[in-house]
Design an enzyme around this catalytic site. Sequence first.
Site, PDB file in Angstrom:
ATOM      1  N   SER A  33      47.539  56.822  36.001  1.00 34.45           N
ATOM      2  CA  SER A  33      47.886  56.731  37.420  1.00 34.45           C
ATOM      3  C   SER A  33      49.277  57.238  37.776  1.00 34.45           C
ATOM      4  CB  SER A  33      47.730  55.286  37.907  1.00 34.45           C
ATOM      5  OG  SER A  33      48.635  54.436  37.246  1.00 34.45           O
ATOM      6  N   LYS A  67      49.878  47.903  44.010  1.00 36.92           N
ATOM      7  CA  LYS A  67      50.979  48.858  43.900  1.00 36.92           C
ATOM      8  C   LYS A  67      51.711  48.999  45.232  1.00 36.92           C
ATOM      9  CE  LYS A  67      49.024  51.276  39.968  1.00 36.92           C
ATOM     10  NZ  LYS A  67      48.563  52.530  39.349  1.00 36.92           N
TER      11      LYS A  67
END
Length: 350
Positions: free
Chosen positions: A236, A281
């Site tokens: 990611s 996140k």
Amino acid sequence: MKKIISMISMIVIFLLAMFFCFYRVDYYVMKPGSAYDVNQFVKVQDGDFDDKGTFNLMTVSMFQATPLALTIAYFNDYQDILEMDSVRHEEESEEEYNVRQLKLMTDSQFNALHVAFQKADLPFTITYNGITVLNVLSGGAADGKIQPGDEIVEIDGQIIHKSEDLTAKLSAKKENEEVQLVLNRNDQLIDVTLTLKEIPGSEPKKIGIGITYSQSKTIKTEPNVNVDAEEIGGPSAGLMFTLEILNQLLDEDLTKGYAVAGTGEMNEDGTVGRIGGIDKKVVAAHEDGMEIFFAPDDEITEAMLSVNPDIKSNYEVAVQTAEKIGTSMKIVPVKTIDNALNYLEQLPEK
């Protein structure tokens, strides 16, 4: 007698507290992690390091749960409780899971370098090194002879450059035939002989060595780039690695002085792939004072909707989360590296 009862009660309470706090159950908890300046992981030889802003990769924290952690996660909107099978692949051990996560990260770094140097119009060379073993199926031909993380570099005297080389060799063989492999294990070459058999769980029946694997390749660039992020698993961080490499390669400050965070897998063609834990996140980026957040604007297909009718794109979830927590951080959708670069180019200097 009262003292004995009191002592027994204290021991019971202590044991219950120990169980509640430290006993590991068959669940994982995922929660917001932190923002990390990518500059600490990426160093371009003679690169530009005097920029005022920062590119930041985002992490989630995931760990095997205790009863206490499960209780806390149950009542927290941004902590998820995950079953063991939803984290690991079928028959995947903890070691194999870690190998897969590390391979995803190294592939992400490869793609970041590839895309960044293409964008900067600078030279690079790609070398194919065989294949990396991710998982060894129980009861398969490779069980007990090949380990996760091994690289298969040769089969029957033929050097393997790409995964297609192995597939072509194996497809021409029959059950009970032998294959001679050369493995690279911890920088040592090992000879292994396997007798081909049915791949466990294959439907229809297939003959092979019983592994899952991924292409192993390296990229040599000019100037040289050192990427040291082995402790960050998964793919990611690819988008942010790409932006940081470009920022050090170019004289200009791509950040324009802002604290820029983001997430997304960087594919070799420059597209940005979907990732997990986007809501966590966003929360972590907000808590760490980020000003801009790049979120993958991935396409939701009919096939994905048929499996999960409530599925949303990373960007949609990021926007919803930002609104829910009331952050002033700007959420920017990106489908490709060019979307991110175009946004930064139009951004006024801070």
